[in-house]
Design a protein around this motif. Structure first.
Motif, PDB file in Angstrom:
ATOM      1  N   ALA A  80     -13.130  23.079  55.549  1.00  0.00           N
ATOM      2  CA  ALA A  80     -13.656  21.720  55.656  1.00  0.00           C
ATOM      3  C   ALA A  80     -12.653  20.855  56.393  1.00  0.00           C
ATOM      4  N   ARG A  81     -13.155  20.021  57.311  1.00  0.00           N
ATOM      5  CA  ARG A  81     -12.321  19.069  58.030  1.00  0.00           C
ATOM      6  C   ARG A  81     -13.069  17.733  58.110  1.00  0.00           C
ATOM      7  N   ALA A 128     -18.999   5.103  59.906  1.00  0.00           N
ATOM      8  CA  ALA A 128     -17.549   4.902  59.883  1.00  0.00           C
ATOM      9  C   ALA A 128     -17.010   4.996  58.455  1.00  0.00           C
ATOM     10  N   LEU A 129     -17.759   4.438  57.501  1.00  0.00           N
ATOM     11  CA  LEU A 129     -17.326   4.455  56.100  1.00  0.00           C
ATOM     12  C   LEU A 129     -17.234   5.877  55.560  1.00  0.00           C
ATOM     13  N   GLN A 168     -11.806  11.542  55.768  1.00  0.00           N
ATOM     14  CA  GLN A 168     -10.425  11.603  56.251  1.00  0.00           C
ATOM     15  C   GLN A 168      -9.437  11.238  55.153  1.00  0.00           C
ATOM     16  N   ILE A 169      -9.835  10.314  54.267  1.00  0.00           N
ATOM     17  CA  ILE A 169      -8.963   9.967  53.137  1.00  0.00           C
ATOM     18  C   ILE A 169      -8.769  11.177  52.226  1.00  0.00           C
ATOM     19  N   ALA A 182     -16.089  17.625  52.508  1.00  0.00           N
ATOM     20  CA  ALA A 182     -14.765  17.280  51.990  1.00  0.00           C
ATOM     21  C   ALA A 182     -14.765  17.206  50.461  1.00  0.00           C
ATOM     22  N   ILE A 183     -15.818  16.612  49.892  1.00  0.00           N
ATOM     23  CA  ILE A 183     -15.905  16.493  48.429  1.00  0.00           C
ATOM     24  C   ILE A 183     -16.052  17.867  47.784  1.00  0.00           C
TER      25      ILE A 183
END
Length: 313
Positions: free
Chosen positions: A233-234, A126-127, A133-134, A76-77
């Motif tokens: 990316a997901r 989870a973090l 997702q953010i 994602a980054i």
């Protein structure tokens, strides 16, 4: 004979692999299509990379459940930075560094604060997944076309694809690190008895920190192979893949209690999982039933490890 007995878990994994291959080939002749098998093997590149790194972590008596979440967050980054105008080549070069930094968070909490790795990596899983997702939401970000289809690179007129060489290269390097270096002996000592290793002069916190940083860096590299293969990316990339990786490590003979394991065993077990899943896929077995089969394999592996440990004691 005594040396051979020490590798019984690996031999069992190889034996099960042979049986699974024979049964799959007998039930479905299409399973013997060599081109199909090699092409299918590229789907397990990320699992193999994660399993190799996890072997070292588990030999040290710990676990890293956050590796797939690190993979998703790094992906994602990387794609977010690229969408902001940063060249993708530079973003890709940052991937293992980003993964290593995320792994260092796990390492600091486990090694320096002496928190249980199961709880720590469950929390960071989870973090990190939430962070991905953010960044992406429910949308996907594309990868430049020039960096897609890494899995299609192959030696002309052969079935040997680039991911296979990448996996074998990492496996050889990790095998040498674990079995032929002082650091590898430290890893085994920590997994056998961390307190005894500490009193023997082994830098236990440093060893653990390096292992979690390595696990994160490898997850960062796995993020690149998945981005190239899928083209986007997901936030939910590789979700659940840690189950396959941990199953391969434990089924391959690495003790869940630490102190014992080989890279060869993990790869042999991963091949077994791949053959079972591919065989069921060719036979038309539903995906949820395939997951069930992997869960059963993991339970069997843990039970066998527990029985073996009791017998030795």
């Amino acid at each position: 004979m005594k040396k051979l007995r020490a590798f019984i878990p690996e031999l069992v994994a190889v034996g099960l692999l042979i049986v699974a291959f024979i049964v799959s080939a007998a039930r479905e002749p299409r399973f013997l299509d060599v081109a199909y098998l090699f092409d299918r093997s590229t789907l397990y590149t990320e699992t193999a990379l994660l399993a190799i790194a996890l072997t070292l972590v588990i030999v040290a008596g710990h676990i890293d459940l956050s590796c797939t979440a690190i993979l998703a967050l790094v992906g994602a980054i990387v794609t977010t930075l690229n969408s902001k105008g940063l060249p993708f080549g530079l973003c890709a070069a940052l991937a293992p560094v980003l993964g290593g930094l995320l792994g260092a968070v796990n390492g600091w909490l486990v090694a320096k604060r002496r928190l249980p790795s199961l709880v720590v990596t469950l929390g960071t899983m989870a973090l990190f997944r939430g962070g991905a997702q953010i960044l992406l939401g429910d949308h996907s970000l594309p990868v430049p076309e020039a960096f897609q289809h890494f899995e299609k690179l192959a030696i002309p007129r052969t079935y040997f694809h680039a991911p296979l060489f990448l996996t074998l290269g990492f496996a050889i390097a990790a095998g040498l690190l674990l079995h032929k270096t002082v650091f590898g002996r430290y890893v085994n000592a920590v997994g056998t008895n961390a307190e005894a290793a500490r009193y023997s002069g082994v830098p236990v916190p440093g060893v653990l920190m390096k292992l979690f940083v390595l696990s994160g860096a490898v997850a960062g590299i796995a993020a690149l192979t998945m981005l190239s293969r899928l083209g986007v990316a997901r936030f939910d990339h590789a979700r659940g893949l840690e189950l396959d990786a941990i199953t391969a490590v434990v089924l391959g003979g690495t003790s869940i209690f630490g102190g014992r394991g080989t890279i060869f065993g993990s790869l042999a077990a991963l091949l077994l999982i791949g053959v079972v899943q591919t065989g069921m896929g060719v036979a038309g077995v539903k995906a949820e039933n395939q997951v069930t089969a992997i869960g059963i394999l993991l339970l069997v592996a843990v039970l066998l490890a527990n029985l073996t440990a009791r017998k030795k004691r």
